[in-house]
Enzyme design. Sequence first.
Site, PDB file in Angstrom:
ATOM      1  N   GLN A 102      -1.320   2.185  -4.636  1.00 53.85           N
ATOM      2  CA  GLN A 102      -0.412   1.168  -4.131  1.00 53.85           C
ATOM      3  C   GLN A 102       0.256   0.437  -5.299  1.00 53.85           C
ATOM      4  O   GLN A 102       1.446   0.167  -5.288  1.00 53.85           O
ATOM      5  CB  GLN A 102      -1.189   0.173  -3.249  1.00 53.85           C
ATOM      6  N   VAL A 160       8.123  -2.069  -0.541  1.00 50.29           N
ATOM      7  CA  VAL A 160       6.772  -1.590  -0.841  1.00 50.29           C
ATOM      8  C   VAL A 160       5.845  -2.789  -0.736  1.00 50.29           C
ATOM      9  O   VAL A 160       6.116  -3.833  -1.319  1.00 50.29           O
ATOM     10  CB  VAL A 160       6.672  -1.013  -2.268  1.00 50.29           C
ATOM     11  N   SER A 191      -1.598  -4.431   1.451  1.00 50.49           N
ATOM     12  CA  SER A 191      -1.137  -3.305   2.267  1.00 50.49           C
ATOM     13  C   SER A 191      -2.235  -2.859   3.222  1.00 50.49           C
ATOM     14  O   SER A 191      -3.387  -2.696   2.837  1.00 50.49           O
ATOM     15  CB  SER A 191      -0.760  -2.122   1.374  1.00 50.49           C
ATOM     16  N   HIS A 214      -2.498  -0.070   4.321  1.00 50.69           N
ATOM     17  CA  HIS A 214      -2.924   1.280   3.922  1.00 50.69           C
ATOM     18  C   HIS A 214      -4.185   1.211   3.063  1.00 50.69           C
ATOM     19  O   HIS A 214      -4.957   2.160   3.004  1.00 50.69           O
ATOM     20  CB  HIS A 214      -1.811   1.981   3.134  1.00 50.69           C
ATOM     21  N   ASP A 250       1.129   6.358   8.430  1.00 50.03           N
ATOM     22  CA  ASP A 250       2.558   6.638   8.543  1.00 50.03           C
ATOM     23  C   ASP A 250       2.731   7.970   9.246  1.00 50.03           C
ATOM     24  O   ASP A 250       2.018   8.926   8.969  1.00 50.03           O
ATOM     25  CB  ASP A 250       3.217   6.687   7.160  1.00 50.03           C
ATOM     26  N   GLU A 266      10.067  -0.605  10.303  1.00 47.91           N
ATOM     27  CA  GLU A 266       9.420   0.659   9.924  1.00 47.91           C
ATOM     28  C   GLU A 266       8.833   1.335  11.162  1.00 47.91           C
ATOM     29  O   GLU A 266       7.663   1.159  11.481  1.00 47.91           O
ATOM     30  CB  GLU A 266       8.283   0.408   8.908  1.00 47.91           C
ATOM     31  N   HIS A 300       5.449   3.276  10.673  1.00 49.54           N
ATOM     32  CA  HIS A 300       4.197   2.677  10.177  1.00 49.54           C
ATOM     33  C   HIS A 300       3.379   2.140  11.342  1.00 49.54           C
ATOM     34  O   HIS A 300       3.737   1.158  11.996  1.00 49.54           O
ATOM     35  CB  HIS A 300       4.524   1.554   9.186  1.00 49.54           C
TER      36      HIS A 300
HETATM   37 ZN   LIG Z   1       3.092   2.579   5.987  1.00 52.59          ZN
END
Ligand SMILES: [Zn+2]
Length: 353
Positions: free
Chosen positions: A231, A260, A266, A268, A275, A323, A326
């Site tokens: 990341q 980002v 994040s 993630h 994603d 997004e 996501h």
């Molecule tokens: Zn994502």
Amino acid sequence: MQITFKDKVLSLYRRTIRKHKWLKMPMLVLSVILLAIDRLIRNLKAGLHKYIVVIASMTFAFVSCSFSSVIWGDGQYDFTYDVTSYYYETEASAAALAVEADIDTTMIEDDEEPDEIELIDPETLDDISELDTVSGADIVGIIEQADTEDDQAAVEEKNGDPQFSRDDWQLVLVNKNHPIAEDYNFTLGTIKGAMQCDERIIPDLYSMLEAALNDGVNLVICSPYRDDSRQQMLFDRKVNKYTAQGMSYMEAYKVAAQTVTIPGSSEHQIGLAIDMISDNYSSLNAGFGDTAAGKWLAEHAHEYGFIIRYPEGKEDITGIEYEPWHLRYVGKNAASVLHDESITLEEFWEKYL
Ligand SMILES: [Zn+2]
């Protein structure tokens, strides 16, 4: 030393089962029969007629029971059949699906970077060309129906109106203002190959991919869990790009943060974000929302506990551009509320927690 008939039979029995374990029971039965016949003959010779009837009856009963229950019994015979046919079925369908769903990842490349920084240059676009992807069809081929301890379902059953808790891992809020807690703990599970995410969401993820596939949509996972260094690398790369264009570091940082996620904030990094693209649309951009896959996700993801985390029109609340690819796992109860009320996780926290 004299080798008796009995010794020969036992020796034959031992040698056979050493080579073929599965013959143990038939060989045992056969040996008993042979020994019984041998005994019978010897008894006849000795004139012990009174034992003949007893031994013959016992042998017959034993043999018929053994044969019916062990050799030709329903359980064992059918089990073998089922396993074999299942094997061929899954092999065939997985192969067929793999051909249908084959994704040429080399076709997925960095799009031309737009000059206008307002244009969405998603966080994960760069990832796709580097990481493998996995599609719904791939997943269905390897699905093991895990015994899901569905905590959410249990809550739902207890009271129709679900109660939400700030301590629920599914609802953890991660954004610029709420970085990941230092003591946040979770266990990674493998989706496929090197792709990982929080192991607790995998059964629902598989179910979603399977359901989409049944509706003719082959979803493709392209960027699940990312460790901190990855990341950081993605973020730094973006900042460097903007400073190279002449921005100050502070400006570049601010702009990069819109596309980002700042390292440490994040989803993630906690394995709860996935994603998704599809087998016929492989760009991570707003256009994905208009594809069949994007629409399917917007309509059905909540049924499997997932939400479109950064919806269109909510950029000022989430701080992140639209997004449609996501997805964030929040559990089925919360996902339904978020979907039905068209709110973001930030708004959900405000209202319910
Ligand atoms: Zn994502």
